[in-house]
Each structure stands twice: as structure tokens, then as C-alpha cells.
Design an enzyme around this catalytic site. Sequence first.
Site, PDB file in Angstrom:
ATOM      1  N   ILE A  65       1.161  -1.311  -0.037  1.00  0.00           N
ATOM      2  CA  ILE A  65       0.017   0.045   0.025  1.00  0.00           C
ATOM      3  C   ILE A  65       0.875   1.228  -0.053  1.00  0.00           C
ATOM      4  O   ILE A  65       2.042   1.102   0.465  1.00  0.00           O
ATOM      5  CB  ILE A  65      -0.972  -0.059   1.108  1.00  0.00           C
ATOM      6  CG1 ILE A  65      -0.313   0.080   2.507  1.00  0.00           C
ATOM      7  CG2 ILE A  65      -2.103  -1.060   1.133  1.00  0.00           C
ATOM      8  CD1 ILE A  65      -1.391   0.027   3.704  1.00  0.00           C
ATOM      9  N   ASP A  66       0.447   2.452  -0.517  1.00  0.00           N
ATOM     10  CA  ASP A  66       1.081   3.412  -0.708  1.00  0.00           C
ATOM     11  C   ASP A  66       1.723   4.091   0.775  1.00  0.00           C
ATOM     12  O   ASP A  66       1.113   3.854   1.836  1.00  0.00           O
ATOM     13  CB  ASP A  66       0.484   4.762  -1.437  1.00  0.00           C
ATOM     14  CG  ASP A  66       0.043   4.302  -2.717  1.00  0.00           C
ATOM     15  OD1 ASP A  66       0.745   3.253  -3.330  1.00  0.00           O
ATOM     16  OD2 ASP A  66      -0.941   4.815  -3.219  1.00  0.00           O
TER      17      ASP A  66
END
Length: 232
Positions: A65-66
Site C-alpha cells: 500500500i502507498d
Amino acid sequence: MSEQVFSASQIVYEDNHMMVINKKVGQLVQGDKTGDSSLLELIKDFIKKRDDKPGNVFLGLVHRIDRPTSGLVLYAKTSKALSRLTQMVANREIKKTYWALVAKEMIPTSQRLVNYLKKNEKNNKAIVFSKPTDGAKEAILIYHLLQTLDNYLLLEIDLETGRHHQIRAQLSKNGTPIKGDLKYGSPRSNPDGGINLHARQLNFVHPVTKEDIEIIASLPKNDKVWQACENL
């Protein structure tokens, strides 16, 4: 962004085969060009010390995930589990549910968004097209409106595809950029430099025991708007 430290309190599920952690805003799931410590290395060090392990600790990242987002990240503790979990991700057998706080606009309470995304390598941003375009990949998500707050909407998002910055780009294209996401049209940044996108829930069949697994990540405690949503 938060400093690169890992706490045992971030572990929300662990057995002999895998570990799921609740990532904080600003933490890197794996190393990048910044050279900052990543959770992959920090968790390896944590396991080595906690379990008094000689030699190297095996830990494999199953999905990403970012950095500005928070929420659930799945790591494998054995090569067999990594192989199986990676295949499950490829087969879309791991259901990921996200929560997002977005600009308050008049939108349908539920909608299936279909766009085409092309990654711009220079600025690390997804360009969104409404129609099939050369070099662009189809991106599909479904959102449901969970709650209307004073200044924001709380959306629950299920992905049908997994593209670079997909949720951020598609919601922005829909006229509802994520709170704090300057890159995709939010007017203001958040104090911690993050965005209000949270990997809230994972559902899948355990790759070894075959039991049904459901994991939910609590919302960031240092964010008052998130905390207003915690009891839903």
C-alpha cells in the site's frame, strides 16, 4: 511523515505462516529510492530480537500500500506461505476493503467506477481516461457511502482490479479527491503528510490451515476525523 519505527502493537494477526500489521501513515512497506528504513527490514529485526533467532529471518511482502496511506499489510513468514499468498493475490482470492474520507459532494450512495489508468513514471502519478487508451489499463472499483460527516464523506471501497494509485486516481476523477491527497486534487494537506485512505479489512482463506480469515484494522488514533468514524 512519521519516523520509521515499528511497534509490536501494530501486529493485528500472526501465526507460524504469516503476519498482518496495521501500517501507520508514512511507513514504507519495502525499501525505495529514499533510502528510509522499510517495514520489511524493521519487522525482520523485531522478529529476530523477540524470538532470539540466530541467522537471517525470512519475511516476504505479499502486497503493497502507498506510503501516505494506513492500514493492513500482509507479510509471509515462510517461503511456502509467500508462494501461496502471492498466487492468491494474483487470482484475486484475497479481498481487500478500504475506507476513504473524501470531499463532500453530491454523488450516488453506491457506484461502480470504470476507468483506464496509465502510469506517468516522471511524477509517479496515474493518468485517468474514461475510454480505452493505448498503454492504459482498465481500473474498476465499487464504493458505498457509509457516513456523511460535517465536511467529508466516508466511503467503503472494494477493488475489482489492482492498479497503481487506483483508488486515489479514480475517486479524484469522480470529483471526490481523498482528504489530504494533494497529488490528486485535495485542496489541503494533512498535518502528518498522509492521506485519509485506510486499508480497513482483509478476507481470505488461510493458505495452510484453510480456515476463513477476517482481519480489521483500527483507524489512526491521531486523526480526529478518522476517530469520528471508528464506531461504525
